[in-house]
Scaffold this motif. Sequence first.
Motif, PDB file in Angstrom:
ATOM      1  N   ASP A  89       0.831  -1.208   0.000  1.00 18.70           N
ATOM      2  CA  ASP A  89       0.000   0.000   0.000  1.00 18.70           C
ATOM      3  C   ASP A  89       0.866   1.259   0.000  1.00 18.70           C
ATOM      4  O   ASP A  89       0.565   2.231  -0.713  1.00 18.70           O
ATOM      5  CB  ASP A  89      -0.923   0.012   1.222  1.00 18.70           C
ATOM      6  N   ALA A  90       1.942   1.260   0.800  1.00 23.02           N
ATOM      7  CA  ALA A  90       2.834   2.423   0.845  1.00 23.02           C
ATOM      8  C   ALA A  90       3.484   2.657  -0.513  1.00 23.02           C
ATOM      9  O   ALA A  90       3.621   3.804  -0.963  1.00 23.02           O
ATOM     10  CB  ALA A  90       3.906   2.209   1.917  1.00 23.02           C
ATOM     11  N   SER A  91       3.863   1.581  -1.190  1.00 25.79           N
ATOM     12  CA  SER A  91       4.482   1.703  -2.511  1.00 25.79           C
ATOM     13  C   SER A  91       3.482   2.236  -3.528  1.00 25.79           C
ATOM     14  O   SER A  91       3.813   3.099  -4.355  1.00 25.79           O
ATOM     15  CB  SER A  91       5.033   0.348  -2.963  1.00 25.79           C
ATOM     16  N   ARG A  92       2.253   1.728  -3.484  1.00 27.89           N
ATOM     17  CA  ARG A  92       1.229   2.197  -4.425  1.00 27.89           C
ATOM     18  C   ARG A  92       0.877   3.663  -4.183  1.00 27.89           C
ATOM     19  O   ARG A  92       0.651   4.421  -5.126  1.00 27.89           O
ATOM     20  CB  ARG A  92      -0.024   1.327  -4.301  1.00 27.89           C
ATOM     21  N   ARG A  93       0.790   4.065  -2.918  1.00 25.38           N
ATOM     22  CA  ARG A  93       0.516   5.480  -2.622  1.00 25.38           C
ATOM     23  C   ARG A  93       1.599   6.365  -3.211  1.00 25.38           C
ATOM     24  O   ARG A  93       1.318   7.423  -3.774  1.00 25.38           O
ATOM     25  CB  ARG A  93       0.441   5.707  -1.103  1.00 25.38           C
ATOM     26  N   TYR A  94       2.833   5.932  -3.062  1.00 21.75           N
ATOM     27  CA  TYR A  94       3.950   6.741  -3.545  1.00 21.75           C
ATOM     28  C   TYR A  94       3.929   6.832  -5.066  1.00 21.75           C
ATOM     29  O   TYR A  94       4.081   7.913  -5.633  1.00 21.75           O
ATOM     30  CB  TYR A  94       5.261   6.130  -3.062  1.00 21.75           C
ATOM     31  N   MET A  95       3.748   5.702  -5.753  1.00 25.54           N
ATOM     32  CA  MET A  95       3.764   5.694  -7.222  1.00 25.54           C
ATOM     33  C   MET A  95       2.559   6.436  -7.789  1.00 25.54           C
ATOM     34  O   MET A  95       2.636   7.005  -8.875  1.00 25.54           O
ATOM     35  CB  MET A  95       3.745   4.262  -7.749  1.00 25.54           C
ATOM     36  N   GLY A  96       1.431   6.415  -7.075  1.00 28.96           N
ATOM     37  CA  GLY A  96       0.224   7.058  -7.571  1.00 28.96           C
ATOM     38  C   GLY A  96       0.175   8.551  -7.350  1.00 28.96           C
ATOM     39  O   GLY A  96      -0.819   9.194  -7.696  1.00 28.96           O
ATOM     40  N   ASP A  97       1.230   9.119  -6.781  1.00 29.08           N
ATOM     41  CA  ASP A  97       1.294  10.553  -6.513  1.00 29.08           C
ATOM     42  C   ASP A  97       2.070  11.227  -7.645  1.00 29.08           C
ATOM     43  O   ASP A  97       3.219  10.869  -7.922  1.00 29.08           O
ATOM     44  CB  ASP A  97       1.996  10.789  -5.174  1.00 29.08           C
ATOM     45  N   ALA A  98       1.460  12.205  -8.283  1.00 27.86           N
ATOM     46  CA  ALA A  98       2.090  12.880  -9.418  1.00 27.86           C
ATOM     47  C   ALA A  98       3.363  13.615  -9.031  1.00 27.86           C
ATOM     48  O   ALA A  98       4.164  13.971  -9.900  1.00 27.86           O
ATOM     49  CB  ALA A  98       1.096  13.847 -10.060  1.00 27.86           C
ATOM     50  N   ARG A  99       3.573  13.857  -7.738  1.00 25.64           N
ATOM     51  CA  ARG A  99       4.828  14.487  -7.302  1.00 25.64           C
ATOM     52  C   ARG A  99       5.996  13.521  -7.393  1.00 25.64           C
ATOM     53  O   ARG A  99       7.155  13.935  -7.339  1.00 25.64           O
ATOM     54  CB  ARG A  99       4.691  14.988  -5.870  1.00 25.64           C
ATOM     55  N   HIS A 100       5.693  12.241  -7.524  1.00 27.72           N
ATOM     56  CA  HIS A 100       6.745  11.219  -7.526  1.00 27.72           C
ATOM     57  C   HIS A 100       6.901  10.533  -8.876  1.00 27.72           C
ATOM     58  O   HIS A 100       8.003  10.122  -9.233  1.00 27.72           O
ATOM     59  CB  HIS A 100       6.441  10.160  -6.461  1.00 27.72           C
ATOM     60  N   VAL A 101       5.806  10.379  -9.589  1.00 30.37           N
ATOM     61  CA  VAL A 101       5.833   9.745 -10.918  1.00 30.37           C
ATOM     62  C   VAL A 101       4.913  10.554 -11.828  1.00 30.37           C
ATOM     63  O   VAL A 101       3.707  10.639 -11.583  1.00 30.37           O
ATOM     64  CB  VAL A 101       5.360   8.280 -10.865  1.00 30.37           C
ATOM     65  N   LYS A 102       5.488  11.145 -12.885  1.00 28.14           N
ATOM     66  CA  LYS A 102       4.677  11.961 -13.792  1.00 28.14           C
ATOM     67  C   LYS A 102       5.185  11.794 -15.219  1.00 28.14           C
ATOM     68  O   LYS A 102       6.366  12.004 -15.502  1.00 28.14           O
ATOM     69  CB  LYS A 102       4.748  13.441 -13.380  1.00 28.14           C
ATOM     70  N   LEU A 103       4.272  11.399 -16.113  1.00 28.96           N
ATOM     71  CA  LEU A 103       4.596  11.244 -17.525  1.00 28.96           C
ATOM     72  C   LEU A 103       4.384  12.554 -18.277  1.00 28.96           C
ATOM     73  O   LEU A 103       3.407  13.263 -18.039  1.00 28.96           O
ATOM     74  CB  LEU A 103       3.699  10.176 -18.147  1.00 28.96           C
ATOM     75  N   GLU A 104       5.309  12.847 -19.165  1.00 27.85           N
ATOM     76  CA  GLU A 104       5.180  14.021 -20.024  1.00 27.85           C
ATOM     77  C   GLU A 104       5.744  13.636 -21.389  1.00 27.85           C
ATOM     78  O   GLU A 104       6.961  13.594 -21.566  1.00 27.85           O
ATOM     79  CB  GLU A 104       5.934  15.213 -19.428  1.00 27.85           C
ATOM     80  N   ASP A 105       4.854  13.308 -22.326  1.00 27.16           N
ATOM     81  CA  ASP A 105       5.259  12.768 -23.629  1.00 27.16           C
ATOM     82  C   ASP A 105       6.087  11.496 -23.412  1.00 27.16           C
ATOM     83  O   ASP A 105       5.585  10.536 -22.871  1.00 27.16           O
ATOM     84  CB  ASP A 105       6.022  13.822 -24.426  1.00 27.16           C
ATOM     85  N   HIS A 106       7.360  11.530 -23.822  1.00 30.52           N
ATOM     86  CA  HIS A 106       8.213  10.349 -23.658  1.00 30.52           C
ATOM     87  C   HIS A 106       9.248  10.554 -22.552  1.00 30.52           C
ATOM     88  O   HIS A 106      10.307   9.922 -22.564  1.00 30.52           O
ATOM     89  CB  HIS A 106       8.910  10.007 -24.974  1.00 30.52           C
ATOM     90  N   THR A 107       8.920  11.415 -21.618  1.00 30.74           N
ATOM     91  CA  THR A 107       9.774  11.626 -20.447  1.00 30.74           C
ATOM     92  C   THR A 107       9.001  11.228 -19.196  1.00 30.74           C
ATOM     93  O   THR A 107       7.837  11.596 -19.040  1.00 30.74           O
ATOM     94  CB  THR A 107      10.207  13.105 -20.324  1.00 30.74           C
ATOM     95  N   VAL A 108       9.654  10.466 -18.331  1.00 31.70           N
ATOM     96  CA  VAL A 108       9.056  10.094 -17.050  1.00 31.70           C
ATOM     97  C   VAL A 108       9.801  10.862 -15.966  1.00 31.70           C
ATOM     98  O   VAL A 108      11.004  10.677 -15.775  1.00 31.70           O
ATOM     99  CB  VAL A 108       9.159   8.582 -16.780  1.00 31.70           C
ATOM    100  N   HIS A 109       9.082  11.742 -15.287  1.00 28.17           N
ATOM    101  CA  HIS A 109       9.665  12.488 -14.179  1.00 28.17           C
ATOM    102  C   HIS A 109       9.508  11.652 -12.909  1.00 28.17           C
ATOM    103  O   HIS A 109       8.387  11.341 -12.497  1.00 28.17           O
ATOM    104  CB  HIS A 109       8.965  13.839 -14.018  1.00 28.17           C
ATOM    105  N   LEU A 110      10.620  11.286 -12.307  1.00 28.51           N
ATOM    106  CA  LEU A 110      10.611  10.463 -11.104  1.00 28.51           C
ATOM    107  C   LEU A 110      11.208  11.227  -9.930  1.00 28.51           C
ATOM    108  O   LEU A 110      12.135  12.027 -10.099  1.00 28.51           O
ATOM    109  CB  LEU A 110      11.435   9.184 -11.309  1.00 28.51           C
TER     110      LEU A 110
END
Length: 296
Positions: free
Chosen positions: A197-218
């Motif tokens: 659950d902690a991992s899913r919360r973290y990945m589901g937050d746009a501050r931590h994982v955000k797609l922009e075209d073909h760039t993944v902001h981590l």
Amino acid sequence: MNASVPPRHRSRWFAVAVLAVLLALGTGAWLYVHGALPAPVPEAAGPFGYADYAQALNHVRPSGDLDFEGLQRDRAALERFVASLAAVSPHRQPELFPSPQEGLAYWINAYNALVLMQLVERHPDGVEASWFGRFYWGRAWPVGGERLTPWALEQRVLLGEYADPRVNFALFRGTRGGPRLDGAPYQPEFLDAQLNDASRRYMGDARHVKLEDHTVHLARLFEERKQDFLAALPEGRGGNVLQFVWAFLPDTCEERPGCDTRGDLDRACGPQLDKCRVDFIPEDTSLPDAETAARR
């Protein structure tokens, strides 16, 4: 015969003495930061448990922000739990923590409680007010006969003794942009589900994982602990950190509108997740204060 020491010899001995003092101070500081100094062990006030800590966690909002006014009212409960750590730990009494889950739950709760205690003591200052990360290594706490800084607890114990990369997402860093503090203690019987659950919360937050075209902001955490995440993949360290991210991304964003899903990552980066550029972004180190968030 002149028995006095020649000036050049006095200078040499002075330099040696200064060097010895600096070496002793440096060694002491290293031992302190790395949690290698002993601490007194008081008599336990009663059976060890997480009830007091759970009471303090009642003041964690669903967003992960903290109600500091409520925490101050329940400060005594948090202080009792932190005091209980001095008498008991898996290192000192392994018989009380016979399974890896019981030991790991203890250490995660201990780390998060110490960070929370520091925030309560320093409020309204937070991590940002500490230079060079001193918030994590500047103070040591007695934990089962050891004097541990949060840094030592994280690096030497949690990440050194337990090879579970999900732990990175369960450790509360005292910041708004870091892993979120859960509203309940970690429990050994539910630990696997809680870490997921902690991992899913973290990945589901746009501050931590955000797609922009073909760039993944981590989040930069993925860069700092990259080898931990790669080691957990079937491909080992030759894999792609996005494979670990993919495993915990949500299938839909019903609970977190605007998040990115597994399907989004597949479409942007391809089936091998190798067509995207990864960009690491800094963490928001502001204080996770619910009152401040409400004023925004």
